[in-house]
Design a protein around this motif. Structure first.
Motif, short mmCIF file in Angstrom:
data_model
loop_
_atom_site.label_atom_id
_atom_site.label_comp_id
_atom_site.label_asym_id
_atom_site.label_seq_id
_atom_site.Cartn_x
_atom_site.Cartn_y
_atom_site.Cartn_z
N VAL A 152 1.09 -1.26 0.27
CA VAL A 152 0.12 -0.28 -0.33
C VAL A 152 0.96 1.31 0.44
O VAL A 152 2.27 1.73 0.84
N GLN A 153 0.35 2.27 -0.91
CA GLN A 153 0.91 3.83 -0.92
C GLN A 153 0.69 4.83 -0.43
O GLN A 153 -0.84 4.52 -0.38
N GLY A 154 1.02 5.88 -0.27
CA GLY A 154 0.65 6.95 0.17
C GLY A 154 0.36 6.90 1.71
O GLY A 154 -0.23 7.25 2.15
N ARG A 155 1.08 6.12 2.64
CA ARG A 155 1.09 5.72 4.32
C ARG A 155 0.97 6.94 5.14
O ARG A 155 0.15 7.00 5.64
N SER A 156 1.92 7.38 5.05
CA SER A 156 2.35 8.53 5.39
C SER A 156 2.18 9.74 4.68
O SER A 156 1.31 9.79 4.17
N ALA A 157 2.35 10.82 6.08
CA ALA A 157 1.92 12.28 4.79
C ALA A 157 2.35 12.35 4.28
O ALA A 157 1.53 13.17 3.30
N ASP A 158 3.53 12.44 4.17
CA ASP A 158 4.53 13.42 3.35
C ASP A 158 4.09 12.52 2.01
O ASP A 158 4.28 12.98 1.06
N SER A 159 3.94 10.67 1.83
CA SER A 159 4.07 10.17 0.25
C SER A 159 2.57 10.82 -0.16
O SER A 159 1.61 10.69 -1.06
N ALA A 160 1.73 11.02 0.98
CA ALA A 160 0.44 11.46 0.84
C ALA A 160 -0.15 12.47 0.01
O ALA A 160 -1.11 12.38 -1.07
N ALA A 161 0.73 13.54 0.97
CA ALA A 161 1.09 14.99 -0.15
C ALA A 161 1.45 15.04 -1.42
O ALA A 161 1.18 15.99 -2.75
N THR A 162 2.28 13.89 -1.67
CA THR A 162 3.43 14.09 -2.43
C THR A 162 1.95 13.16 -3.71
O THR A 162 1.76 14.02 -5.07
N LEU A 163 1.73 12.20 -3.44
CA LEU A 163 0.49 11.97 -4.22
C LEU A 163 -0.33 12.71 -4.97
O LEU A 163 -1.00 12.49 -5.91
N LEU A 164 -1.14 13.15 -3.88
CA LEU A 164 -1.93 14.47 -3.85
C LEU A 164 -1.23 15.64 -5.05
O LEU A 164 -2.34 15.91 -6.03
N GLU A 165 -0.54 15.91 -4.98
CA GLU A 165 0.03 16.84 -5.84
C GLU A 165 0.36 16.67 -7.00
O GLU A 165 0.21 17.56 -8.19
N ASP A 166 0.93 15.15 -7.24
CA ASP A 166 0.50 14.70 -8.48
C ASP A 166 0.03 14.65 -9.08
O ASP A 166 -0.42 15.11 -10.67
N ALA A 167 -1.54 14.12 -8.56
CA ALA A 167 -2.85 14.22 -9.41
C ALA A 167 -3.21 15.57 -9.80
O ALA A 167 -3.31 15.18 -10.93
N ARG A 168 -2.60 16.39 -8.77
CA ARG A 168 -3.32 17.61 -9.34
C ARG A 168 -1.85 18.47 -11.11
O ARG A 168 -2.92 18.50 -11.67
N MET A 169 -0.89 17.75 -10.79
CA MET A 169 -0.18 18.42 -11.62
C MET A 169 -0.70 16.82 -12.92
O MET A 169 -0.59 18.24 -14.06
N LEU A 170 -0.98 15.79 -13.11
CA LEU A 170 -0.85 15.25 -13.79
C LEU A 170 -2.23 15.74 -14.85
O LEU A 170 -2.24 15.61 -15.82
N GLU A 171 -2.85 16.02 -13.93
CA GLU A 171 -4.41 16.87 -14.80
C GLU A 171 -4.03 18.16 -15.72
O GLU A 171 -4.37 18.48 -16.50
N GLN A 172 -2.98 18.80 -14.25
CA GLN A 172 -3.04 19.91 -15.71
C GLN A 172 -2.38 19.40 -17.04
O GLN A 172 -2.04 20.46 -18.02
N ALA A 173 -1.38 18.41 -16.53
CA ALA A 173 -0.26 18.61 -17.81
C ALA A 173 -1.80 17.68 -19.46
O ALA A 173 -1.23 17.45 -20.27
N GLY A 174 -2.87 17.94 -18.89
CA GLY A 174 -3.51 16.67 -20.11
C GLY A 174 -4.12 15.65 -19.51
O GLY A 174 -4.40 14.98 -21.07
N ALA A 175 -3.97 14.84 -18.16
CA ALA A 175 -4.53 13.71 -18.29
C ALA A 175 -5.85 14.02 -18.08
O ALA A 175 -6.45 14.35 -17.84
N ALA A 176 -6.75 12.51 -19.27
CA ALA A 176 -8.20 12.37 -18.68
C ALA A 176 -7.82 11.06 -17.95
O ALA A 176 -9.53 11.61 -17.86
N MET A 177 -7.58 10.66 -17.45
CA MET A 177 -8.01 9.58 -16.11
C MET A 177 -7.15 9.59 -14.67
O MET A 177 -5.79 9.77 -15.63
#
Ligand code: KIV
Length: 265
Positions: A152-177
């Protein structure tokens, strides 16, 4: 089922309607899965494990993904076809473009790749060239050697914050899903709420916009121990067709997944 497009899925997210995704690897199951009402068929590189008997997805080649994508797309009756870019087929943006083109020409409607912010340039290039992309975050099986196992990934506060930030960045880059694998349910909800593109989950709780499972797992024919997010849909079914429909119906009616299929922290 009418032809499913990315637009259909975005509308479903906006309306709060869940959609189902399931893997398939051949024409016969491509047809059965779409006839069961599954909106998205994933030609997953999980075929390296369930079809080829490898202990990871790393040995799967581009040629194999193209072959299985062509088979599934011939059988499917209106589902959106998503195909995995295999290990090392998208190491550079240009390589990703050539690999994705081959999958699209084999019948894919979008491609899936694994990774975070480092993929922004690749996703934006593919989008400009007319290739929609789903970004797979959380437990990324192609990185199993780096992650030290299927954990399981994103269990620590830091890794959860990174995952959330990555998701936002990839949507901005044009990810469709986005696809989230094996992350705590609360984090998956936070990501799903933070982006306007559809989010598919596996071992990510009930609050993502969609669910995906591996075909062989829901039919209970995968040997060995099952991950906790798997449900055997053959248990109460009289046929494979019944089991596929039970899966699609359970996702649409929000009766799958239950809390025991997800991870708390
Ligand atoms: O390859 C695959 O089947 C996948 C799913 C497990 C999400 O990526």
């Amino acid at each position: 089922m009418k032809n499913i497009t990315l637009h259909t899925l975005t509308e479903m997210k906006q309306d709060g309607n869940k959609f189902a995704c399931l893997t398939a690897y051949d024409a016969c199951f491509g047809q059965l899965v779409s006839e069961a009402g599954v909106e998205v068929i994933l030609i997953g590189d999980s075929l390296g494990m369930v079809l080829q008997g490898n202990d990871s997805t790393l040995p799967v080649s581009m040629e194999e993904m193209v072959y299985h994508t062509r088979c599934v797309s011939r059988g499917s009756k209106g589902s959106l076809i998503m195909a995995d870019l295999p290990f090392m087929s998208y190491a550079t943006p240009e390589q990703a473009m050539h690999s994705s083109a081959a999958l699209m020409q084999a019948g894919a409607n979008l491609v899936k790749l694994e990774g975070g912010a480092w993929l922004a340039e690749t996703i934006s290039l593919l989008g400009e060239r007319g290739i929609p992309v789903c970004a797979h975050l959380g437990l990324t099986p192609q990185a199993v050697n780096k992650l030290g196992g299927y954990k399981v990934q994103g269990r620590s506060a830091d890794s959860a914050a990174t995952l959330l930030e990555d998701a936002r960045m990839l949507e901005q880059a044009g990810a469709a899903m986005l696809l989230l694998e094996c992350v705590p349910s609360a984090l998956a909800k936070a990501v799903t709420d933070a982006v306007s593109i559809p989010v598919i989950g596996i071992g990510a709780g009930a609050d993502t916009d969609a669910q995906v499972l591996v075909l062989h797992d829901i039919l209970n024919i995968t040997p060995g121990r099952k991950p906790r997010f798997v449900k055997n849909f053959m248990a109460d079914a009289e046929s494979i067709q019944d089991a596929l429909k039970a899966y699609a119906d359970a996702v649409h009616s929000k009766s799958f997944p239950q809390p025991e299929h997800g991870f708390e922290k």
